[in-house]
Design a protein around this motif. Structure first.
Motif, PDB file in Angstrom:
ATOM      1  N   HIS A   1       0.869  -1.185   0.000  1.00 23.10           N
ATOM      2  CA  HIS A   1       0.000   0.000   0.000  1.00 23.10           C
ATOM      3  C   HIS A   1       0.902   1.230   0.000  1.00 23.10           C
ATOM      4  O   HIS A   1       1.746   1.392   0.879  1.00 23.10           O
ATOM      5  N   THR A   2       0.732   2.118  -0.963  1.00 24.75           N
ATOM      6  CA  THR A   2       1.607   3.274  -1.087  1.00 24.75           C
ATOM      7  C   THR A   2       0.854   4.581  -0.867  1.00 24.75           C
ATOM      8  O   THR A   2      -0.327   4.701  -1.195  1.00 24.75           O
ATOM      9  N   GLU A   3       1.549   5.544  -0.292  1.00 25.86           N
ATOM     10  CA  GLU A   3       1.047   6.899  -0.100  1.00 25.86           C
ATOM     11  C   GLU A   3       2.156   7.864  -0.514  1.00 25.86           C
ATOM     12  O   GLU A   3       3.340   7.496  -0.569  1.00 25.86           O
ATOM     13  N   THR A   4       1.762   9.113  -0.795  1.00 28.71           N
ATOM     14  CA  THR A   4       2.732  10.155  -1.098  1.00 28.71           C
ATOM     15  C   THR A   4       2.772  11.143   0.055  1.00 28.71           C
ATOM     16  O   THR A   4       1.724  11.598   0.522  1.00 28.71           O
TER      17      THR A   4
ATOM     18  N   PRO B   1       5.892  19.709  -0.726  1.00 29.20           N
ATOM     19  CA  PRO B   1       4.682  18.886  -0.658  1.00 29.20           C
ATOM     20  C   PRO B   1       4.711  17.697  -1.612  1.00 29.20           C
ATOM     21  O   PRO B   1       5.246  17.774  -2.726  1.00 29.20           O
ATOM     22  N   GLN B   2       4.151  16.586  -1.128  1.00 30.09           N
ATOM     23  CA  GLN B   2       3.880  15.413  -1.973  1.00 30.09           C
ATOM     24  C   GLN B   2       5.086  15.039  -2.832  1.00 30.09           C
ATOM     25  O   GLN B   2       4.999  14.930  -4.053  1.00 30.09           O
ATOM     26  N   SER B   3       6.213  14.790  -2.168  1.00 34.35           N
ATOM     27  CA  SER B   3       7.467  14.612  -2.903  1.00 34.35           C
ATOM     28  C   SER B   3       8.115  13.240  -2.727  1.00 34.35           C
ATOM     29  O   SER B   3       9.153  12.970  -3.328  1.00 34.35           O
ATOM     30  N   LEU B   4       7.516  12.362  -1.891  1.00 29.08           N
ATOM     31  CA  LEU B   4       8.117  11.050  -1.651  1.00 29.08           C
ATOM     32  C   LEU B   4       7.023  10.000  -1.523  1.00 29.08           C
ATOM     33  O   LEU B   4       6.076  10.176  -0.749  1.00 29.08           O
ATOM     34  N   ASN B   5       7.165   8.910  -2.265  1.00 26.95           N
ATOM     35  CA  ASN B   5       6.235   7.781  -2.166  1.00 26.95           C
ATOM     36  C   ASN B   5       6.756   6.783  -1.140  1.00 26.95           C
ATOM     37  O   ASN B   5       7.948   6.459  -1.137  1.00 26.95           O
ATOM     38  N   ILE B   6       5.867   6.288  -0.272  1.00 25.76           N
ATOM     39  CA  ILE B   6       6.284   5.318   0.734  1.00 25.76           C
ATOM     40  C   ILE B   6       5.286   4.172   0.815  1.00 25.76           C
ATOM     41  O   ILE B   6       4.114   4.319   0.455  1.00 25.76           O
ATOM     42  N   ILE B   7       5.764   3.021   1.274  1.00 32.29           N
ATOM     43  CA  ILE B   7       4.915   1.866   1.584  1.00 32.29           C
ATOM     44  C   ILE B   7       4.521   1.970   3.058  1.00 32.29           C
ATOM     45  O   ILE B   7       5.387   2.147   3.918  1.00 32.29           O
ATOM     46  N   CYS B   8       3.225   1.876   3.341  1.00 36.36           N
ATOM     47  CA  CYS B   8       2.778   2.077   4.720  1.00 36.36           C
ATOM     48  C   CYS B   8       1.414   1.443   4.915  1.00 36.36           C
ATOM     49  O   CYS B   8       0.845   0.842   4.001  1.00 36.36           O
ATOM     50  N   HIS B   9       0.885   1.580   6.141  1.00 34.72           N
ATOM     51  CA  HIS B   9      -0.478   1.167   6.413  1.00 34.72           C
ATOM     52  C   HIS B   9      -1.443   2.104   5.704  1.00 34.72           C
ATOM     53  O   HIS B   9      -1.124   3.270   5.427  1.00 34.72           O
ATOM     54  N   GLY B  10      -2.640   1.635   5.458  1.00 35.78           N
ATOM     55  CA  GLY B  10      -3.638   2.456   4.779  1.00 35.78           C
ATOM     56  C   GLY B  10      -4.421   3.330   5.717  1.00 35.78           C
ATOM     57  O   GLY B  10      -5.630   3.224   5.810  1.00 35.78           O
ATOM     58  N   GLU B  11      -3.726   4.233   6.446  1.00 40.33           N
ATOM     59  CA  GLU B  11      -4.400   5.149   7.340  1.00 40.33           C
ATOM     60  C   GLU B  11      -3.711   6.495   7.264  1.00 40.33           C
ATOM     61  O   GLU B  11      -2.662   6.650   6.638  1.00 40.33           O
ATOM     62  N   LYS B  12      -4.312   7.516   7.916  1.00 39.21           N
ATOM     63  CA  LYS B  12      -3.819   8.890   7.833  1.00 39.21           C
ATOM     64  C   LYS B  12      -2.380   8.964   8.331  1.00 39.21           C
ATOM     65  O   LYS B  12      -2.033   8.411   9.343  1.00 39.21           O
ATOM     66  N   LYS B  13      -1.554   9.729   7.589  1.00 39.19           N
ATOM     67  CA  LYS B  13      -0.139   9.877   7.932  1.00 39.19           C
ATOM     68  C   LYS B  13       0.156  11.235   8.552  1.00 39.19           C
ATOM     69  O   LYS B  13       1.258  11.567   8.842  1.00 39.19           O
TER      70      LYS B  13
END
Length: 298
Positions: free
Chosen positions: A119-122, A286-298
């Motif tokens: 699961h990825t987020e930015t 802002p919004q400059s790095l993609n990461i693998i994480c849990h699917g919840e607010k960062k």
């Protein structure tokens, strides 16, 4: 359609408390090999993880996995900011501040389960004088401790605690001049932290309301706390994570801050001591790095 992902695993062989030494076996046993191919590289010097991560991105790896502490994560993120390559984290450091903020498991076997979900987020990052980081940097006492810790043989919380208890009584607060989103401030402070995430590490939430995705810096200005009030502040920092309730702490959110008189030039840079300049300019990216994480607010 082939949806297999290529992972580049970067291991810091001397990070933290030694769990990284068994990481090859952990990847072999717990990674979902039906979905992922991977290669492993070991760092050999300071800054090497940034070079390897940048090379991995150029070579088309889908994700680069940082195995180590906050310093290792910082180096890997610096090589991936602004790219399409995603960063994953297997925390094996001492404090593991970024991993704690992201609520990642601190056991490598469990952390790899998060990698398996993919699961990825930015998230946002911060630039200070051309140096990028994803978590926390600061000046004053924390920079002094980071510099001392760099040369201690005792790693982990015990090493940090010994320096804290020894140096706090004789460290003097300093008057700092700041410009925060164009407004000038003068504050006498023990330390000033400029945070993207909430955690110093060791469960110490220096910026408890920080978010990795809100487009804002969280600036924590802390006075030197009187001895009789240290237990109260410690509880707010380490247990309840309500440091904003302390009368000795000022929290300000902004997009940019300049510290005009960091006379010692050293900063705490995601747990590592880094010598920069007397004038430090921090800005959110802002919004400059993609990461693998849990699917919840960062």
């Amino acid at each position: 359609m082939n949806d297999r992902k290529r992972l580049l695993v970067i291991i810091n062989p001397i990070s933290g408390v030694g769990r990284q030494k068994t990481i090859e076996k952990v990847f072999e046993q717990h990674l979902d090999h039906s979905r992922f191919d991977y290669d492993i590289r070991y760092t050999e010097r300071a800054g090497h993880a940034t070079d390897i991560a940048r090379e991995g991105s150029a070579q088309g790896y889908d994700a680069v996995i940082a195995v180590g502490g906050d310093g290792s994560i910082n180096e890997v993120s610096a090589g991936l900011i602004g790219t399409h390559t995603t960063m994953g984290i297997i925390p094996c450091g001492s404090g593991n501040g970024m991993a704690r903020h992201l609520k990642l498991p601190l056991v490598p076997e469990k952390a790899i389960e998060v990698i398996n979900t993919y699961h990825t987020e930015t998230i946002d990052t911060i630039d200070v004088n051309g140096h990028s980081y994803a978590s926390i940097a600061g000046v004053g006492f924390d920079a002094y401790v980071a510099r001392r810790f760099k040369f201690t043989k005792t790693r982990g919380f015990a090493g940090y605690a010994r320096i804290l208890f020894t140096e706090y009584p004789r460290y003097k607060a300093k008057e700092y001049r700041l410009v925060i989103d164009g407004k000038e401030y003068t504050r006498k402070a023990l330390m000033i932290s400029v945070a993207n995430s909430s955690q110093f590490g060791f469960n110490a939430a220096i910026a408890p309301t920080a978010s990795l995705q809100d487009g804002l810096l969280d600036i924590c200005i802390m006075e030197k706390v009187p001895y009789l009030e240290i237990p109260i502040t410690a509880e707010l920092l380490l247990l309840s994570h309500d440091l904003q309730k302390s009368e000795h702490v000022e929290l300000i959110q902004a997009k940019e801050v300049t510290i005009l008189n960091n006379d010692y030039k050293w900063i705490n840079f995601d747990g590592e001591a880094l010598k920069l300049d007397t004038e430090l300019h921090f800005k959110i990216v802002p919004q400059s790095l993609n990461i693998i994480c849990h699917g919840e607010k960062k």
